[in-house]
Design a protein around this motif. Structure first.
Motif, PDB file in Angstrom:
ATOM      1  N   UNK A 293      17.116  17.979   2.125  1.00 33.27           N
ATOM      2  CA  UNK A 293      18.286  17.223   2.111  1.00 33.27           C
ATOM      3  C   UNK A 293      19.571  17.998   2.862  1.00 33.27           C
ATOM      4  N   UNK A 294      19.704  18.980   2.128  1.00 35.59           N
ATOM      5  CA  UNK A 294      20.764  19.991   2.595  1.00 35.59           C
ATOM      6  C   UNK A 294      20.808  20.129   3.966  1.00 35.59           C
ATOM      7  N   UNK A 295      19.336  20.664   4.615  1.00 34.92           N
ATOM      8  CA  UNK A 295      19.422  20.741   6.156  1.00 34.92           C
ATOM      9  C   UNK A 295      19.549  19.614   7.008  1.00 34.92           C
ATOM     10  N   UNK A 296      19.181  18.617   6.437  1.00 35.55           N
ATOM     11  CA  UNK A 296      19.167  17.308   7.073  1.00 35.55           C
ATOM     12  C   UNK A 296      20.793  16.880   7.444  1.00 35.55           C
ATOM     13  N   UNK A 297      21.415  17.124   6.403  1.00 33.83           N
ATOM     14  CA  UNK A 297      23.081  16.883   6.255  1.00 33.83           C
ATOM     15  C   UNK A 297      23.484  17.753   7.343  1.00 33.83           C
TER      16      UNK A 297
ATOM     17  N   UNK B 118      26.007  18.406  12.650  1.00 40.58           N
ATOM     18  CA  UNK B 118      26.157  19.317  13.906  1.00 40.58           C
ATOM     19  C   UNK B 118      25.682  18.536  15.108  1.00 40.58           C
ATOM     20  N   UNK B 119      24.679  18.008  15.034  1.00 34.98           N
ATOM     21  CA  UNK B 119      24.108  17.654  16.377  1.00 34.98           C
ATOM     22  C   UNK B 119      23.698  16.247  16.542  1.00 34.98           C
ATOM     23  N   UNK B 120      23.696  15.248  15.459  1.00 28.94           N
ATOM     24  CA  UNK B 120      23.699  13.823  15.547  1.00 28.94           C
ATOM     25  C   UNK B 120      24.372  13.229  14.711  1.00 28.94           C
ATOM     26  N   UNK B 121      25.808  13.325  14.901  1.00 28.84           N
ATOM     27  CA  UNK B 121      26.704  12.987  14.107  1.00 28.84           C
ATOM     28  C   UNK B 121      26.771  11.425  13.836  1.00 28.84           C
ATOM     29  N   UNK B 122      26.463  10.509  14.752  1.00 32.92           N
ATOM     30  CA  UNK B 122      26.244   9.170  14.801  1.00 32.92           C
ATOM     31  C   UNK B 122      25.574   8.514  13.644  1.00 32.92           C
TER      32      UNK B 122
ATOM     33  N   UNK C  28      17.192   8.063   2.513  1.00 31.09           N
ATOM     34  CA  UNK C  28      15.999   8.004   3.620  1.00 31.09           C
ATOM     35  C   UNK C  28      16.317   7.625   4.997  1.00 31.09           C
ATOM     36  N   UNK C  29      17.274   6.610   5.150  1.00 32.90           N
ATOM     37  CA  UNK C  29      17.744   6.174   6.371  1.00 32.90           C
ATOM     38  C   UNK C  29      18.196   7.067   7.216  1.00 32.90           C
ATOM     39  N   UNK C  30      19.081   7.879   6.730  1.00 31.71           N
ATOM     40  CA  UNK C  30      19.505   9.094   7.783  1.00 31.71           C
ATOM     41  C   UNK C  30      18.182  10.123   7.972  1.00 31.71           C
ATOM     42  N   UNK C  31      17.397  10.392   6.952  1.00 33.38           N
ATOM     43  CA  UNK C  31      16.299  11.175   7.386  1.00 33.38           C
ATOM     44  C   UNK C  31      15.398  10.628   8.556  1.00 33.38           C
ATOM     45  N   UNK C  32      15.217   9.405   8.279  1.00 33.02           N
ATOM     46  CA  UNK C  32      14.496   8.769   9.498  1.00 33.02           C
ATOM     47  C   UNK C  32      15.229   8.706  10.654  1.00 33.02           C
ATOM     48  N   UNK C  33      16.242   8.620  10.768  1.00 30.66           N
ATOM     49  CA  UNK C  33      17.139   8.469  11.935  1.00 30.66           C
ATOM     50  C   UNK C  33      17.328   9.900  12.719  1.00 30.66           C
TER      51      UNK C  33
ATOM     52  N   UNK D 168      15.157  12.253  12.411  1.00 31.45           N
ATOM     53  CA  UNK D 168      13.915  12.410  12.891  1.00 31.45           C
ATOM     54  C   UNK D 168      13.714  11.627  14.143  1.00 31.45           C
ATOM     55  N   UNK D 169      13.953  10.471  14.234  1.00 30.92           N
ATOM     56  CA  UNK D 169      13.808   9.701  15.719  1.00 30.92           C
ATOM     57  C   UNK D 169      14.625  10.488  16.591  1.00 30.92           C
ATOM     58  N   UNK D 170      15.851  10.933  16.333  1.00 31.05           N
ATOM     59  CA  UNK D 170      16.369  11.591  17.354  1.00 31.05           C
ATOM     60  C   UNK D 170      15.747  12.917  17.883  1.00 31.05           C
TER      61      UNK D 170
END
Length: 471
Positions: free
Chosen positions: A203-207, A212-216, A223-228, A230-232
């Motif tokens: 979770x910390x690394x996903x944050x 840093x790279x996908x701020x949108x 889970x929604x952020x993790x999936x998003x 991952x999609x990027x």
């Protein structure tokens, strides 16, 4: 000489804490002979005003850049290597040395190769051969010219040591490379955290990756952020793979520790450029099964992304991750059309029809064994290049009836403004700039046998001409 005003240090990875990397000391080398200074990219990150002595201090002795990381960090990661999981790896001959913003505001890393031993060196000496450093420069420059999103060879010093290697005549000369790239966070960085069952650190690394790279996606949570995110990562790596195929490039070692979260090509070991279209062409002599052959690269990247998804399943439901994973195929197809059409300067039309046309092109290139780069050189601007193609060294192949569907497809996708584009000096040449292995070996032989760098410098100038022509 002071660092330029646009130098913007931002050591974001260091702020993640001690669970993600180990502080290390750089090696001390007997010599520091500058062989490559990337002044173009130095200007983008505010380091172009450094004196020669300062460049040596920062990129050969690795003194701390102002306001940057307190110590070099050997990053921790695991990975599948030729589909066998290896928990014994990490940065074994390199480290993350600094992070800074470029003139577009993007966070970039300065990382090393050949900078000495780390806790992950195992039985290695932590060094890089000079030939390996030269090959890194050539691969990065050529890929960049061809429009591939790649790390940049920022600095190369020869370091005056004699190295023993099983795949090179030894003793051989040594070097230390600094590369500039968007991120060194690998798929294997997440795999290591999953291996140790640390969802908190995932979770910390996903944050961190999101920030840093996908701020949108920062407005999403859980889970929604993790999936998003991952999609990027999926789409970025699909586009990368497509651009390799358009460039005729074979990376050679598509292990999960050699693919990163921003979809950027990096770590050039046994790479090759195809002289002709050969789906089973491999770059690494040790790739005996052809796992990472030219035509299998999409499969390899897709498989690696699935392993990343498996690691992320500790913090996200499988159904959400699988829904993102199916984005690979359409993203790859879109990326392939973009990269191929960009290289040929064509105008896109109906998507399915364009994909059928590209399949016809690849089939013809493979069947005819036409020169890969020669084809793109001859037919840049499609129908606008008919007369040029007639004067090509492989004009006889274009006169064959099997080429007729290709020519019709090229002419149907010809845009405007071709006269200005084709008037550039590069397109007056009968043959293109290439980077096949024989050329690499020839210029290296001049360096190894008589310390003659003229062929290397000439090749870099030719690549600059290619980049300028295609820009």
């Amino acid at each position: 000489m002071p660092i330029a005003p646009n130098y913007q240090p931002d050591p974001a990875f260091e702020r993640l804490g001690a669970e993600f990397a180990d502080p290390v000391a750089p090696a001390r080398f007997p010599q520091h002979v500058l062989r490559r200074r990337n002044q173009v990219w130095a200007a983008h990150v505010g380091l172009d005003t450094l004196s020669d002595a300062e460049w040596e201090a920062y990129f050969a002795r690795f003194e701390q850049l102002p306001g940057n990381m307190n110590a070099p960090l050997a990053m921790r990661y695991h990975g599948h290597q030729f589909r066998t999981y290896n928990p014994e790896i990490g940065d074994g001959r390199g480290f993350l040395y600094a992070q800074l913003r470029d003139d577009r505001g993007r966070l970039l890393d300065l990382g090393t190769k050949g900078s000495g031993q780390t806790p992950y060196s195992r039985f290695g000496d932590g060094r890089l051969t000079l030939k390996g450093g030269v090959r890194e420069v050539l691969a990065a420059e050529m890929l960049d010219a061809l429009g591939v999103y790649t790390s940049k060879a920022f600095s190369l010093f020869e370091t005056g040591e004699a190295l023993t290697r099983g795949d090179e005549p030894s003793p051989t000369r040594s070097s230390v490379l600094v590369r500039l790239q968007h991120s060194h966070i690998r798929f294997g960085t997440f795999q290591r955290l999953a291996f140790f069952e640390r969802p908190d650190l995932i979770h910390q690394l996903i944050e961190h990756v999101s920030s840093c790279y996908y701020p949108k996606h920062l407005d999403l949570a859980g889970e929604a952020r993790v999936a998003a995110v991952f999609g990027e990562i999926i789409e970025a790596n699909a586009r990368l793979c497509a651009s390799w195929m358009a460039a005729g490039f074979v990376h050679g070692v598509l292990n999960t520790d050699n693919l990163n979260v921003t979809g950027e090509s990096f770590d050039y070991g046994p790479w090759r450029f195809n002289p002709t279209s050969q789906p089973d062409f491999t770059a690494a002599y040790f790739d005996e099964s052809g796992l990472y052959a030219f035509g299998r690269q999409p499969e390899a990247v897709s498989w690696a992304l699935a392993q990343l998804g498996s690691a992320l399943s500790l913090v996200c439901g499988a159904s959400l991750l699988e829904a993102e994973l199916i984005r690979f195929a359409p993203a790859y197809q879109q990326g392939l059309r973009h990269s191929m059409f960009d290289r040929l300067n064509l105008v896109a039309g109906d998507f399915d029809a364009d994909l059928r046309f590209l399949q016809t092109v690849f089939d013809w290139l493979t069947a005819s064994q036409a020169g890969y780069d020669q084809f793109f050189h001859d037919w840049s601007c499609g129908g606008g290049s008919v007369d040029r193609a007639k004067a090509s060294p492989q004009a006889a192949l274009y006169a064959d009836e099997t080429f007729l569907p290709i020519r019709e497809g090229l002419e149907a996708r010809t845009g405007d403004g071709n006269a200005e584009f084709l008037s550039r000096p590069y397109f007056q040449r009968p043959t293109p700039t290439t980077m096949v292995i024989d050329e690499v070996e020839t210029l290296w032989a001049a360096i190894a046998e008589r310390d003659d760098w003229s062929l290397f410098e000439a090749k870099l100038r030719q690549i600059d001409e290619l980049r300028d022509a295609l820009r």
